[in-house]
Write a protein that holds these residues in place. Structure first.
Motif, short mmCIF file in Angstrom:
data_model
loop_
_atom_site.label_atom_id
_atom_site.label_comp_id
_atom_site.label_asym_id
_atom_site.label_seq_id
_atom_site.Cartn_x
_atom_site.Cartn_y
_atom_site.Cartn_z
N ARG A 1 39.91 40.75 40.21
CA ARG A 1 41.06 41.48 40.76
C ARG A 1 42.05 41.85 39.64
N THR A 2 42.14 41.01 38.63
CA THR A 2 43.07 41.28 37.53
C THR A 2 42.56 42.40 36.61
N LEU A 3 41.23 42.46 36.44
CA LEU A 3 40.67 43.35 35.42
C LEU A 3 40.06 44.64 35.95
N ASP A 4 39.73 44.73 37.22
CA ASP A 4 38.90 45.85 37.66
C ASP A 4 39.60 47.20 37.66
N GLU A 5 40.93 47.22 37.54
CA GLU A 5 41.62 48.52 37.47
C GLU A 5 41.48 49.15 36.08
N SER A 6 41.25 48.34 35.06
CA SER A 6 41.18 48.85 33.69
C SER A 6 39.77 48.83 33.11
N PHE A 7 38.86 48.05 33.71
CA PHE A 7 37.53 47.89 33.13
C PHE A 7 36.47 47.95 34.22
N GLU A 8 35.23 48.26 33.79
CA GLU A 8 34.09 48.06 34.67
C GLU A 8 33.74 46.58 34.61
N VAL A 9 33.74 45.90 35.75
CA VAL A 9 33.59 44.45 35.77
C VAL A 9 32.25 44.07 36.38
N LEU A 10 31.49 43.23 35.68
CA LEU A 10 30.29 42.59 36.19
C LEU A 10 30.57 41.10 36.30
N THR A 11 29.93 40.42 37.28
CA THR A 11 30.18 38.98 37.46
C THR A 11 28.86 38.23 37.54
N GLN B 1 38.66 34.87 21.27
CA GLN B 1 39.89 34.23 21.75
C GLN B 1 39.54 33.04 22.63
N TYR B 2 40.41 32.04 22.63
CA TYR B 2 40.30 30.84 23.47
C TYR B 2 41.53 30.84 24.38
N ILE B 3 41.33 31.16 25.68
CA ILE B 3 42.45 31.29 26.63
C ILE B 3 42.52 30.02 27.46
N THR B 4 43.70 29.46 27.56
CA THR B 4 43.89 28.23 28.33
C THR B 4 44.38 28.55 29.74
N LYS B 5 43.97 27.66 30.69
CA LYS B 5 44.45 27.76 32.07
C LYS B 5 45.75 26.99 32.19
N PRO B 6 46.65 27.44 33.03
CA PRO B 6 46.61 28.66 33.84
C PRO B 6 46.94 29.87 32.96
N TRP B 7 46.15 30.91 33.11
CA TRP B 7 46.36 32.12 32.32
C TRP B 7 47.27 33.08 33.06
N HIS B 8 47.96 33.94 32.29
CA HIS B 8 48.84 34.94 32.90
C HIS B 8 48.08 36.27 32.95
N PRO B 9 48.18 37.03 34.04
CA PRO B 9 47.43 38.30 34.15
C PRO B 9 47.68 39.26 32.99
N ASP B 10 48.95 39.38 32.59
CA ASP B 10 49.24 40.30 31.49
C ASP B 10 48.58 39.86 30.19
N THR B 11 48.57 38.54 29.96
CA THR B 11 47.93 38.00 28.76
C THR B 11 46.44 38.26 28.78
N LEU B 12 45.82 38.07 29.96
CA LEU B 12 44.38 38.31 30.08
C LEU B 12 44.05 39.78 29.85
N LEU B 13 44.84 40.67 30.47
CA LEU B 13 44.61 42.11 30.29
C LEU B 13 44.74 42.52 28.83
N LEU B 14 45.77 42.01 28.15
CA LEU B 14 45.98 42.36 26.75
C LEU B 14 44.84 41.84 25.88
N VAL C 1 41.67 41.03 26.76
CA VAL C 1 40.42 41.74 27.01
C VAL C 1 40.49 43.17 26.46
N GLY C 2 41.66 43.80 26.60
CA GLY C 2 41.82 45.15 26.04
C GLY C 2 41.65 45.16 24.52
N ASN C 3 42.24 44.17 23.86
CA ASN C 3 42.09 44.07 22.40
C ASN C 3 40.64 43.79 22.01
N ALA C 4 39.96 43.00 22.82
CA ALA C 4 38.56 42.71 22.55
C ALA C 4 37.70 43.98 22.65
N CYS C 5 37.98 44.80 23.65
CA CYS C 5 37.25 46.07 23.79
C CYS C 5 37.54 46.99 22.60
#
Length: 481
Positions: free
Chosen positions: A23-33, A102-115, A117-121
């Protein structure tokens, strides 16, 4: 799938976590699970994925172990781990074994995750572009090397001694024999001869018939150049060494390292500069202007002059020690007037080159033109001959270069100049002198216009009838050439 959005693979054994990530990523990326490492690897084998985001703790494996396998099979995929544990050992292990981005710790923030993943792409895209550019650079380098090899081979063919244009059995044969003998050895050569005799041609022949042929050949005309400028050209300079030195400059001696440097008009340099040049030749080192450091250079020096350096030495204008440094072997090029048999060969060679350059085809040169060429003294030597051929080609309106487009100073040369002249009468009268001069002017005009009386009369400012009368009066008749 959309081709404009990058694809991200999410791996987690908890469906709720997968749903939140999607739900956090599918607006900006094609998501597979995928809910397991095995399912994720099956997707990676079928889909083009740019980024993998995985949980660290899964039942059958850890995220680090899973990403380490991905690193081996799909090394371009950017790898990210999400974990609720912040054990430094896990982080270090992930970096070393799995090469995680990157090593992301829980609980993660949506904006942090989007940024993240975007940088990774973006990183994935840069890696792909870099790989393509590296491949293109390698291909370009290979093509450049091939092109350079072809150019070197062409230059070697051009400056082969048997490719130098000359008549066989003429004076240049001895020159070519000496070049062939000297070229393989690192010995300085001094080329002497009048301007336009081809000194640079033979300097290049020395280079391209030597073991230095694959290294640079550089040339510098030393005539009428101020000492500071010549020193900068040959030895280089540092930024700020003098007014106008806004950047460092590598001198020609360094540019020619491993190859040959040709110093034309060496007899023109000042005695002050001769001392600096002598030091370079003795020590094999150059010091750029404004620098305290010397640099080793390995060059072969070929010098040239149209002066008599022996005379210059005798009159104190040229250093004797420098002369002997430059003139281990002397090679004299005879002027064109001393090798008339070369003139037809050279004329046809330069005509062929001019036709190719100007795109104006002609059949050749008339026999009368060749005859006048061989009678002329050519003070400018081969260079003057080349210029005359080009001028005639531009001026002609026919398919053959004839005497009508020949420069008057050449066509006016008496083709029978070697015939013995009648002795002048003792104490000739003014009338006799004037008549002799008039006869000569009339004959030169008539021969220049191939005995076309109308054209010759127009040039001389006479009527055709008046010219005919003078021809009869002086007994002029067309002589066979």
């Amino acid at each position: 799938m959309s081709a404009t959005r990058p694809t991200v693979l999410l791996v987690d054994d908890e469906p709720l976590s997968l749903e939140t990530l999607t739900r956090t990523l599918d607006e900006s990326f094609e998501v597979l699970t995928a809910t397991s490492a095995a399912a994720a690897e099956a997707l990676l084998a079928e889909e083009w994925v740019q980024v993998v985001v995985t949980d660290q703790r899964m039942p059958e494996t850890t995220g680090v172990e899973f990403l380490a396998r991905i690193r081996e099979r799909w090394p371009d995929v950017v790898r990210i781990i999400i974990s609720g544990y912040t054990d430094p050992g896990d982080i270090i292990d992930g970096i070393n074994r799995a090469g995680i981005y990157q090593y992301i710790t829980k609980p993660w923030h949506p904006d942090t995750l989007l940024l993240t993943v975007g940088n990774a792409c973006h990183l994935y895209r840069l890696q792909r572009e870099h790989a393509l550019l590296s491949l293109e650079t390698r291909l370009t380098a290979a093509s450049l090397e091939q092109r350079l090899a072809e150019q070197r081979a062409r230059l070697k063919r051009t400056f082969r001694l048997d490719a130098i244009v000359r008549s066989r059995g003429g004076p240049l044969d001895a020159v070519c024999d000496l070049v062939e003998r000297v070229a393989p050895y690192d010995i300085p050569v001094l080329l002497t001869g009048e301007s336009g005799t081809g000194k640079e041609l033979f300097a290049r022949a020395l280079h391209y018939n030597s073991h230095r042929a694959d290294k640079p050949f550089v040339a510098e005309n030393c005539g009428a150049m101020p000492d500071q400028l010549l020193e900068s050209e040959l030895f280089g300079h540092k930024k700020g060494a003098f007014t106008g030195a806004v950047n460092d400059r590598i001198g020609l001696f360094e540019q020619a390292d491993g190859g040959t440097i040709f110093l034309d008009e060496i007899g023109e340099v000042s005695r002050t500069f001769q001392v600096k040049l002598l030091r370079v030749l003795q020590e094999g080192e150059v010091r750029p202007l404004g620098s305290n450091q010397r640099r080793r250079v390995d060059v072969r020096v070929v010098a040239a002059t149209n002066r008599s350096l022996e005379t210059e030495i005798g009159e104190g204008r040229f250093r004797e020690d420098l002369y002997y440094r430059l003139a281990a072997v002397r090679l004299h090029l005879p002027p064109l007037r001393e090798r008339p048999a070369d003139i037809p060969v050279l004329a046809r060679h330069h005509l062929k080159a001019a036709v190719a350059a100007f795109g104006k085809p002609v059949k050749g040169l008339s026999a009368e033109v060749i005859d006048r060429f061989q009678r002329y003294r050519w003070p400018g030597n081969v260079r003057e001959l080349q210029n005359e051929i080009q001028r005639m080609l531009v001026m002609t309106d026919t398919d053959e270069l004839g005497i009508e487009v020949l420069d008057p100073r050449i066509s006016g040369a008496d083709p029978h100049a070697d015939e013995p002249e009648a002795p002048e009468p003792i104490d000739p009268t003014l009338k006799a002198r004037i008549e002799a001069l008039e006869t000569r002017v009339l004959r030169e005009a008539l021969e220049r216009h191939r005995w076309n009386k109308s054209q010759a009369a127009a040039e001389l400012g006479l009527s055709r009838v008046g010219l005919s009368a003078k021809i009869e009066r002086y007994g002029l008749a067309k002589r066979s050439v």
